[in-house]
Design an enzyme around this catalytic site. Structure first.
Site, short mmCIF file in Angstrom:
data_model
loop_
_atom_site.label_atom_id
_atom_site.label_comp_id
_atom_site.label_asym_id
_atom_site.label_seq_id
_atom_site.Cartn_x
_atom_site.Cartn_y
_atom_site.Cartn_z
N TYR A 169 -6.15 -0.05 1.46
CA TYR A 169 -5.93 0.85 2.77
C TYR A 169 -6.58 2.29 2.50
O TYR A 169 -6.85 2.92 3.60
CB TYR A 169 -4.27 1.18 2.82
CG TYR A 169 -3.23 0.09 3.29
CD1 TYR A 169 -3.94 -1.43 3.41
CD2 TYR A 169 -2.06 0.47 4.01
CE1 TYR A 169 -3.16 -2.16 3.94
CE2 TYR A 169 -1.22 -0.63 4.35
CZ TYR A 169 -1.69 -2.06 4.40
OH TYR A 169 -0.96 -2.92 4.83
N GLY A 170 -6.67 2.58 1.32
CA GLY A 170 -7.24 4.06 1.06
C GLY A 170 -8.38 4.41 1.56
O GLY A 170 -8.74 5.59 1.73
N CYS A 172 -0.96 7.80 -5.77
CA CYS A 172 -1.54 6.44 -5.38
C CYS A 172 -0.54 5.60 -6.28
O CYS A 172 -0.46 5.64 -7.75
CB CYS A 172 -2.96 6.43 -5.77
SG CYS A 172 -3.64 4.53 -5.70
N THR A 173 0.20 4.59 -5.83
CA THR A 173 1.09 3.50 -6.39
C THR A 173 0.45 3.05 -7.57
O THR A 173 0.94 2.20 -8.43
CB THR A 173 1.77 2.69 -5.57
OG1 THR A 173 0.86 2.24 -4.65
CG2 THR A 173 2.84 3.41 -4.84
N HIS A 174 -0.98 2.80 -7.76
CA HIS A 174 -1.76 2.19 -8.64
C HIS A 174 -1.74 2.81 -9.94
O HIS A 174 -2.22 2.62 -10.80
CB HIS A 174 -3.09 1.89 -8.26
CG HIS A 174 -3.36 0.43 -7.41
ND1 HIS A 174 -2.73 0.29 -6.27
CD2 HIS A 174 -4.22 -0.78 -7.87
CE1 HIS A 174 -3.13 -0.74 -5.94
NE2 HIS A 174 -3.53 -1.50 -6.78
N GLU A 220 -6.09 -2.24 -11.42
CA GLU A 220 -6.04 -3.83 -11.09
C GLU A 220 -6.62 -4.70 -12.05
O GLU A 220 -6.12 -5.74 -12.57
CB GLU A 220 -6.57 -4.19 -9.91
CG GLU A 220 -5.89 -3.53 -8.62
CD GLU A 220 -5.71 -4.39 -7.55
OE1 GLU A 220 -6.21 -5.45 -7.41
OE2 GLU A 220 -4.73 -4.30 -6.59
N ASP A 230 3.65 -2.46 0.07
CA ASP A 230 2.41 -1.65 -0.30
C ASP A 230 1.31 -2.38 0.34
O ASP A 230 1.28 -3.51 0.59
CB ASP A 230 2.47 -1.70 -1.91
CG ASP A 230 1.25 -0.82 -2.57
OD1 ASP A 230 0.98 0.08 -1.91
OD2 ASP A 230 0.70 -1.25 -3.26
N SER A 231 0.03 -1.77 0.17
CA SER A 231 -1.08 -2.69 0.39
C SER A 231 -1.31 -3.44 -0.55
O SER A 231 -2.04 -4.53 -0.28
CB SER A 231 -2.29 -1.66 0.47
OG SER A 231 -2.46 -0.90 -0.81
N CYS A 275 3.40 2.92 -0.61
CA CYS A 275 2.29 2.96 -0.57
C CYS A 275 1.79 4.54 -0.13
O CYS A 275 2.29 4.76 0.93
CB CYS A 275 1.54 2.09 0.21
SG CYS A 275 -0.27 2.26 0.47
N ASN A 276 1.25 5.29 -1.27
CA ASN A 276 1.00 6.67 -0.64
C ASN A 276 -0.07 6.83 0.69
O ASN A 276 0.21 7.58 1.23
CB ASN A 276 0.24 7.43 -1.84
CG ASN A 276 1.01 7.66 -2.99
OD1 ASN A 276 1.75 8.76 -3.21
ND2 ASN A 276 1.58 6.68 -3.82
N THR A 277 -0.95 5.92 0.72
CA THR A 277 -1.86 6.11 1.97
C THR A 277 -1.15 5.76 3.18
O THR A 277 -1.21 6.55 4.12
CB THR A 277 -2.97 4.88 1.63
OG1 THR A 277 -3.75 5.11 0.56
CG2 THR A 277 -3.84 5.24 2.64
#
Ligand code: DGL
Length: 272
Positions: A41-42, A189-191, A152, A9-10, A72-74
């Protein structure tokens, strides 16, 4: 069969996917790379995201992984096809298709909203993946970049994330008896899975919140079985954590995403 599965992932967001992978596949070992030096990355161009994704994937390939998960979705939205082509015959699993599958399953009337980074939403990968499964579905995409910073920071519930969610998504909140109202919100989005409490509070009980973690784990299990690569039952799985910057921050912030206390000593620094 005993080789690890590579996950990248980013940053730390992909740890939500790693948590689901570990729960589904307890006999497997994982090497996770968070490209924290270059997050986000987004907001980057597709060309840059593709380049970063190739470099991150190569680190894991060099460690002998038997399958690669783009958590990572992006990067999945932008670079999945390129990575598959470049790394063939290594199986590569992204998170967009599994997320779209989860949305099509959860949405009763096919009125779906997708939230993600600017890059994921701009590329419309979710729209295409949902249209392949449910052509009659209507899909609206909405970039929500501030959610990455909130996640985050660990501000996942209460007035601040709810105010931000209201600003981004207030107009998508269902109106009673309006058949055009959305019934499903894809956390693309993984966040975002850690923000479920705030998102649920703003969207209300009529909107199913779905993410890719569970369906990605199921897709990985399926790919392992299909290629005879599953670890032997009875094997003890392990997790190796790599980051391109700040092991201390990775451990501190990542603990909340993985649902497990991480020590900075457990995170090795790598350079791409
Ligand atoms: N991991 C990214 C994603 O799932 C979000 C963070 C970023 O912008 O790099 O899209």
């Amino acid at each position: 069969m005993s080789a690890p599965i590579g996950v990248f992932d980013s940053g730390v967001g992909g740890l939500t996917v790693l948590a689901a992978l570990r729960a589904h596949l307890p006999h497997e070992s994982f090497v996770y790379l968070g490209d924290t030096a270059r997050l986000p990355y987004g907001t980057k161009s597709p060309h840059t995201v593709s380049r970063y994704a190739q470099q991150a994937a190569q680190v894991l390939v060099d460690r002998g992984v038997k399958l690669l998960v783009i958590a990572c979705n992006t990067a999945s939205a932008v670079a999945l096809d390129d990575l598959r082509q470049h790394l063939s015959p290594l199986p590569v699993v992204g998170v967009v298709e599994p997320g779209a599958a989860a949305a099509c399953e959860a949405s009763s009337h096919g009125r779906i909203a997708v939230i993600g980074t600017e890059s994921t939403i701009r590329g419309r990968a979710y729209e295409r993946a949902i249209a392949r499964r449910r052509p009659e579905a209507s899909v609206v995409g909405r970039p929500c970049p501030l959610f990455v910073a909130l996640a985050e920071e660990g501000w996942c519930e209460g007035p601040i994330p709810e105010a931000v969610a209201q600003r981004y998504l207030g107009d998508l909140r269902p109106v009673p008896n309006d058949p055009a109202s959305i019934d499903c919100l894809v956390l693309g989005c993984t966040h975002f899975p850690v923000l479920r409490p705030a998102l649920a509070a703003v969207m209300g009980p009529g909107v199913a919140l779905v993410d890719s973690a569970e369906t990605t784990a199921a897709a990985v299990a399926h790919a392992l079985e299909g290629s005879d690569l599953a670890a032997p039952v009875g094997a003890t799985g392990s997790v190796t954590l790599l980051a391109t910057d700040g092991p201390e921050r990775f451990a501190r912030v990542g603990s909340g995403f993985l649902g497990l206390e991480l020590s900075p000593d457990a995170v090795s620094l790598v350079d791409l």
